[in-house]
Design a protein around this motif. Structure first.
Motif, mmCIF file in Angstrom:
data_model
loop_
_atom_site.group_PDB
_atom_site.id
_atom_site.type_symbol
_atom_site.label_atom_id
_atom_site.label_comp_id
_atom_site.label_asym_id
_atom_site.label_seq_id
_atom_site.Cartn_x
_atom_site.Cartn_y
_atom_site.Cartn_z
ATOM 1 N N GLN A 115 0.825 -1.205 0.000
ATOM 2 C CA GLN A 115 0.000 0.000 0.000
ATOM 3 C C GLN A 115 0.861 1.259 0.000
ATOM 4 O OE1 GLN A 115 -0.481 -2.651 1.950
ATOM 5 N NE2 GLN A 115 -2.660 -3.125 2.168
ATOM 6 N N ASP A 116 2.123 1.143 0.448
ATOM 7 C CA ASP A 116 2.942 2.330 0.686
ATOM 8 C C ASP A 116 4.184 2.473 -0.180
ATOM 9 O OD1 ASP A 116 1.347 3.185 2.985
ATOM 10 O OD2 ASP A 116 2.227 1.495 4.044
ATOM 11 N N ARG A 117 4.659 1.371 -0.781
ATOM 12 C CA ARG A 117 5.893 1.473 -1.569
ATOM 13 C C ARG A 117 5.978 0.368 -2.599
ATOM 14 N NH1 ARG A 117 7.051 -3.075 -1.292
ATOM 15 N NH2 ARG A 117 8.308 -4.236 0.155
ATOM 16 N N THR A 118 6.895 0.537 -3.563
ATOM 17 C CA THR A 118 7.183 -0.491 -4.564
ATOM 18 C C THR A 118 8.683 -0.758 -4.517
ATOM 19 O OG1 THR A 118 5.396 0.374 -5.941
ATOM 20 C CG2 THR A 118 6.911 -1.168 -6.957
ATOM 21 N N TYR A 119 9.047 -2.033 -4.531
ATOM 22 C CA TYR A 119 10.435 -2.410 -4.292
ATOM 23 C C TYR A 119 10.916 -3.380 -5.371
ATOM 24 C CZ TYR A 119 14.482 -4.059 -1.551
ATOM 25 O OH TYR A 119 15.749 -4.372 -1.103
ATOM 26 N N TYR A 120 12.046 -3.049 -5.981
ATOM 27 C CA TYR A 120 12.676 -3.883 -7.005
ATOM 28 C C TYR A 120 14.069 -4.275 -6.520
ATOM 29 C CZ TYR A 120 9.215 -1.571 -10.061
ATOM 30 O OH TYR A 120 8.063 -1.069 -10.616
ATOM 31 N N PHE A 121 14.487 -5.517 -6.797
ATOM 32 C CA PHE A 121 15.840 -5.894 -6.389
ATOM 33 C C PHE A 121 16.403 -6.982 -7.289
ATOM 34 C CE2 PHE A 121 13.067 -8.784 -4.080
ATOM 35 C CZ PHE A 121 13.704 -10.012 -4.187
ATOM 36 N N GLU A 122 17.728 -7.000 -7.356
ATOM 37 C CA GLU A 122 18.483 -8.056 -8.015
ATOM 38 C C GLU A 122 19.548 -8.555 -7.040
ATOM 39 O OE1 GLU A 122 16.651 -5.409 -10.632
ATOM 40 O OE2 GLU A 122 18.523 -4.889 -9.600
ATOM 41 N N VAL A 123 19.832 -9.838 -7.109
ATOM 42 C CA VAL A 123 20.939 -10.444 -6.358
ATOM 43 C C VAL A 123 21.879 -11.055 -7.389
ATOM 44 C CG1 VAL A 123 21.596 -12.064 -4.553
ATOM 45 C CG2 VAL A 123 19.331 -10.997 -4.488
ATOM 46 N N PHE A 124 23.111 -10.566 -7.402
ATOM 47 C CA PHE A 124 24.094 -10.996 -8.385
ATOM 48 C C PHE A 124 25.376 -11.468 -7.707
ATOM 49 C CE2 PHE A 124 21.950 -8.122 -11.535
ATOM 50 C CZ PHE A 124 21.844 -9.030 -12.578
ATOM 51 N N PRO A 125 26.165 -12.315 -8.380
ATOM 52 C CA PRO A 125 27.564 -12.456 -7.985
ATOM 53 C C PRO A 125 28.195 -11.061 -8.030
ATOM 54 C CG PRO A 125 26.973 -14.096 -9.625
ATOM 55 C CD PRO A 125 25.830 -13.137 -9.559
ATOM 56 N N SER A 126 29.074 -10.772 -7.121
ATOM 57 C CA SER A 126 29.554 -9.394 -6.973
ATOM 58 C C SER A 126 30.291 -8.866 -8.200
ATOM 59 C CB SER A 126 30.442 -9.272 -5.737
ATOM 60 O OG SER A 126 31.464 -10.243 -5.744
ATOM 61 N N ASN A 127 30.767 -9.759 -9.062
ATOM 62 C CA ASN A 127 31.421 -9.258 -10.276
ATOM 63 C C ASN A 127 30.405 -8.731 -11.296
ATOM 64 O OD1 ASN A 127 30.350 -11.665 -11.170
ATOM 65 N ND2 ASN A 127 32.283 -12.519 -11.937
ATOM 66 N N GLN A 128 29.101 -8.854 -10.980
ATOM 67 C CA GLN A 128 28.053 -8.321 -11.859
ATOM 68 C C GLN A 128 27.371 -7.088 -11.262
ATOM 69 O OE1 GLN A 128 27.392 -9.290 -14.958
ATOM 70 N NE2 GLN A 128 29.077 -10.778 -14.792
ATOM 71 N N LEU A 129 28.047 -6.431 -10.341
ATOM 72 C CA LEU A 129 27.492 -5.217 -9.734
ATOM 73 C C LEU A 129 27.054 -4.208 -10.784
ATOM 74 C CD1 LEU A 129 26.974 -3.051 -7.545
ATOM 75 C CD2 LEU A 129 29.443 -2.579 -7.583
ATOM 76 N N GLU A 130 27.895 -3.963 -11.758
ATOM 77 C CA GLU A 130 27.582 -2.956 -12.771
ATOM 78 C C GLU A 130 26.336 -3.338 -13.570
ATOM 79 O OE1 GLU A 130 29.919 -0.196 -16.087
ATOM 80 O OE2 GLU A 130 30.996 -1.766 -14.968
ATOM 81 N N THR A 131 26.141 -4.637 -13.784
ATOM 82 C CA THR A 131 24.937 -5.083 -14.488
ATOM 83 C C THR A 131 23.687 -4.702 -13.711
ATOM 84 O OG1 THR A 131 26.142 -6.967 -15.423
ATOM 85 C CG2 THR A 131 23.734 -7.084 -15.461
#
Length: 438
Positions: free
Chosen positions: A103-119
């Motif tokens: 009701q209050d927010r929208t949340y998006y996330f990705e979990v990557f191997p750390s060498n894909q941070l830029e992706t």
């Protein structure tokens, strides 16, 4: 070489167990985007996430469901990501992703191997900078949302229970309509409406970016500035406060569900929003009533009297208000009113006497364990940091919340029960099987 899954890395990333303070740094870009960096090298994992301060309460009658619709729509693609490729890019680079709307927010996330941070940073910046919002995407996601509504709500047992309660508990506030909204509203919402909603709410000054895990903060800051810095700032968003008239007499209603055979009885009370200390005390009250097999309602109704198959008490805490619900399913042909009576008796016990020292010690231990469990993985830490900034204006809220929980006293629990959980302040819903038409 054996492949290591993201799931395993996430477990490894959980080892801090929140016994220690979560260290972070934060800064603002010139366009208003707030950025939080949390460095943790225990596992080669990174979480990139963005929380937008927009949910179903920011919609208007006639256009409900838009916030949830955008949760889907913004996976359609962007100027530099072809339609349908967003999630493929994530999986091809060893990651996982998801999104959710409240009701209050929208949340998006990705979990990557750390060498894909830029992706991860690139994907979230694309979603914000220049998403493709067109008739094709709207039509496609309209069908996706309708199917989700059919599966999760319309054809799911007790799927409309919460919305039935909220529609009576709130008469003015937008919490009165369900997050998924009305399909009729979405059918009647046109492309210009979606474009306007995106322009208003999906702006860097209405968001917080969290980057947590195996990162170099200096390098990460430079990447954030490069990917998110060019995004234009949006207009200031006016926040309209809607005040509900207090409930002063019991509201009784009946709702029907064609997907159930066992009826339910629900009593719901309007409570304060998440910023109030009383909200934490109400959370603890719910543990006393139904937190496990040794809780008061469970022992009385499921174990001893055996008149209930299931009982629950929980505080549904939101930003502006909360909803405290007590709920029971009858065992056999037990009368629903008798179940309500039993639940009321246990609330009265909370109101009339302090809980025992033994109960309180157990309650504090359970509250601490639940807090640690919810924040023991990198993904949980990232979301907690985002929640702290979005709802409390304080990213460090994560590091002080346990102290707030521990500050709740037995007297506080009794006081909130007396203040909010009264019969003349509630909605009672008889949630019944829908009979087939003859």
């Amino acid at each position: 070489m054996k492949k290591i899954s993201i799931g395993f890395l996430l477990v490894m990333g959980a080892l801090p167990a929140m016994a220690q303070k979560v260290k972070f740094s934060e800064f603002d870009l010139s366009n208003g985007l707030h950025v939080v960096l949390h460095e943790d090298h225990k596992a080669p994992v990174v979480v990139t996430s963005v929380m937008y301060h927009v949910g179903s309460k920011d919609e208007v009658p006639g256009h409900t469901g838009m916030a949830h619709f955008f949760e889907h729509l913004l996976f359609e693609g962007s100027k530099n990501i072809d339609r349908g490729q967003f999630m493929k890019i994530v999986s091809q680079n060893g990651g996982q992703n998801n999104a959710n709307t409240s009701q209050d927010r929208t949340y998006y996330f990705e979990v990557f191997p750390s060498n894909q941070l830029e992706t991860g940073l690139w994907l979230e910046s694309e979603r914000l900078m220049h998403p493709i919002i067109n008739e094709v995407g709207v039509k496609t996601q309209n069908e996706v949302v309708k199917e989700e509504k059919r599966l999760r709500i319309d054809n799911s047992p007790y799927g409309n229970l919460i919305s039935s309660v909220f529609s009576k508990l709130f008469t003015k506030h937008p919490y009165r309509w369900p997050i998924i909204g009305s399909m009729e509203d979405l059918d009647n919402t046109k492309l210009p409406d979606f474009l306007a909603f995106n322009k208003k709410y999906y702006a860097p000054n209405n968001a917080v970016l969290i980057v947590a895990g195996d990162i170099d903060p200096v390098k990460t800051k430079k990447l954030v500035e490069a990917y998110f810095g060019p995004i234009p700032k949006g207009s200031a968003i006016p926040r309209v406060e809607v005040e509900e008239v207090p409930i002063t007499t019991t509201i009784v209603d009946t709702a029907y569900d064609a997907n159930i055979q066992i009826p339910a009885i629900i009593a719901a009370y309007r409570t304060p929003g998440m910023k109030a200390k009383d909200a934490l005390a109400l959370d603890m009250a719910s543990q006393i009533l139904s937190g496990g097999a040794s809780s008061r309602m469970y022992k009385k109704m499921v174990d001893q009297k055996k008149n209930a198959l299931q009982v629950a008490a929980f505080n549904y805490t939101l930003e502006d208000y909360g909803a405290y619900l007590t709920f029971a399913l009858p065992n056999g042909n037990q009368n629903l009113d008798s179940l309500l009576e039993d639940m009321d008796e246990e609330i009265a016990r909370l109101q009339n006497a302090l809980i025992s020292d033994e109960e309180f010690t157990k309650l504090q231990n359970q509250a601490e364990n639940d807090f640690v469990s919810s924040n023991n993985a990198m993904q949980g830490i990232a979301e907690s940091l985002a929640n702290g900034y979005t709802f409390h204006g304080n990213t460090n809220y994560l590091n002080t919340e346990l102290d707030r929980i521990k500050s709740i006293t037995r007297q506080d629990i009794q006081d909130v029960a007396k203040k909010y959980l009264n019969k003349n302040q509630r909605v009672v819903i008889y949630y019944l099987p829908k009979k087939e038409a003859k």
